[in-house]
Design a protein around this motif. Structure first.
Motif, PDB file in Angstrom:
ATOM      1  N   SER A 114       0.996  -1.096   0.560  1.00 39.47           N
ATOM      2  CA  SER A 114       0.326   0.087   0.095  1.00 39.47           C
ATOM      3  C   SER A 114       1.189   1.278   0.115  1.00 39.47           C
ATOM      4  N   HIS A 115       2.065   1.430   0.654  1.00 35.45           N
ATOM      5  CA  HIS A 115       2.573   2.612   0.869  1.00 35.45           C
ATOM      6  C   HIS A 115       3.343   2.365  -0.078  1.00 35.45           C
ATOM      7  N   SER A 116       4.050   1.402  -1.433  1.00 40.27           N
ATOM      8  CA  SER A 116       3.847   1.643  -2.573  1.00 40.27           C
ATOM      9  C   SER A 116       3.147   2.535  -3.795  1.00 40.27           C
ATOM     10  N   LEU A 128       8.439   1.688  -7.038  1.00 40.06           N
ATOM     11  CA  LEU A 128       9.018   0.415  -6.755  1.00 40.06           C
ATOM     12  C   LEU A 128      10.254   1.309  -5.926  1.00 40.06           C
ATOM     13  N   HIS A 129      10.425   2.196  -5.191  1.00 41.10           N
ATOM     14  CA  HIS A 129      11.396   2.343  -4.506  1.00 41.10           C
ATOM     15  C   HIS A 129      11.668   1.697  -3.470  1.00 41.10           C
ATOM     16  N   ASP A 130      10.710   0.873  -2.882  1.00 39.28           N
ATOM     17  CA  ASP A 130      10.823  -0.335  -1.741  1.00 39.28           C
ATOM     18  C   ASP A 130      10.428  -2.184  -2.184  1.00 39.28           C
ATOM     19  N   VAL A 131      10.327  -1.865  -3.907  1.00 39.40           N
ATOM     20  CA  VAL A 131      10.137  -3.453  -3.818  1.00 39.40           C
ATOM     21  C   VAL A 131      11.305  -4.563  -3.428  1.00 39.40           C
ATOM     22  N   TYR A 170       6.732  11.580  -0.937  1.00 39.52           N
ATOM     23  CA  TYR A 170       6.613  10.232  -2.087  1.00 39.52           C
ATOM     24  C   TYR A 170       7.150   9.459  -0.639  1.00 39.52           C
ATOM     25  N   ASP A 171       7.481   9.773   0.382  1.00 35.60           N
ATOM     26  CA  ASP A 171       7.733   8.447   1.458  1.00 35.60           C
ATOM     27  C   ASP A 171       7.173   8.614   2.523  1.00 35.60           C
ATOM     28  N   GLN A 172       7.523   9.412   3.222  1.00 37.51           N
ATOM     29  CA  GLN A 172       7.656   9.794   4.270  1.00 37.51           C
ATOM     30  C   GLN A 172       5.859   9.722   4.848  1.00 37.51           C
TER      31      GLN A 172
HETATM   32 FE   FE2 Z   1       9.788   4.168   1.365  1.00 43.81          FE
END
Ligand code: FE2
Ligand code: FE2
Length: 184
Positions: free
Chosen positions: A48-50, A72-75, A145-147
């Motif tokens: 979900s985060h992605s 895909l940053h955490d793929v 786009y992350d935190q």
């Molecule tokens: Fe992340």
């Protein structure tokens, strides 16, 4: 391999190209779905985060490279938890622009701004990269786009909606020289 002939390697090159392209996006999508399930203490899982990350990038009008990079940053989190930023960047390197590659590669350290000090670390560790032309972009990536992408109520795009962008990016010629065919 030492006994292979030119024609053998022409055959292998064709087989490699088929392998490298045929199921690449399907495999990446499957890797993303491996992130479904555990929330690791957050309010949503990494899948979900992605989707949130990719959706926010898309709705901000980012380039297709950045949207795919965000998605895909955490793929790699499921198989390279200790260096998932480097692993994701390596997957993206042949296909995305230098900026997106750099941002994905360094996002983990840059995210430390939000919590390293709670572990008695240096939240400003990212400042060692202050001279990079991509420093501000990576700061903004983490902020936008992350935190902030752990909101269980954020309306995300479906994974299938990203498919055309994934197909576009991963059908490009490789930017990384010397990886094909089977050279290591
Ligand atoms: Fe992340
Ligand atoms: Fe990450």
């Amino acid at each position: 391999m030492q006994h292979g002939t030119r024609s053998d390697y022409e055959y292998l090159t064709a087989a490699f190209e088929e392998h490298a392209r045929g199921a690449l996006v399907d495999n990446l999508v499957n890797m993303l779905t491996l992130l479904q399930g555990p929330t690791l203490g957050y309010q949503c899982d990494r899948f979900s985060h992605s989707l949130q990350s990719g959706t926010r990038a898309f709705r901000n009008g980012e380039s297709v490279d950045m949207v795919v990079g965000a998605l895909l940053h955490d793929v790699a989190d499921s198989f390279a938890p200790e260096n998932h930023s480097d692993a994701a960047a390596a997957l993206l390197a042949p296909y995305v622009d230098d900026e997106v590659h750099w941002v994905v590669k360094h996002h983990g350290l840059f995210q430390g701004y939000y919590y390293f000090h709670h572990h008695d670390g240096d939240r400003h560790a990212r400042d060692r990269y202050a001279d990079s032309p991509y420093f501000d972009r990576c700061v903004d990536f983490c902020a936008e786009y992350d935190q902030n992408c752990f909101d269980p109520n954020y309306p995300v795009m479906a994974l299938e909606e990203f498919r055309p962008m994934l197909d576009e990016v991963f059908s490009r010629p490789s930017r990384v020289p010397g990886v094909a065919p089977l050279d290591g």
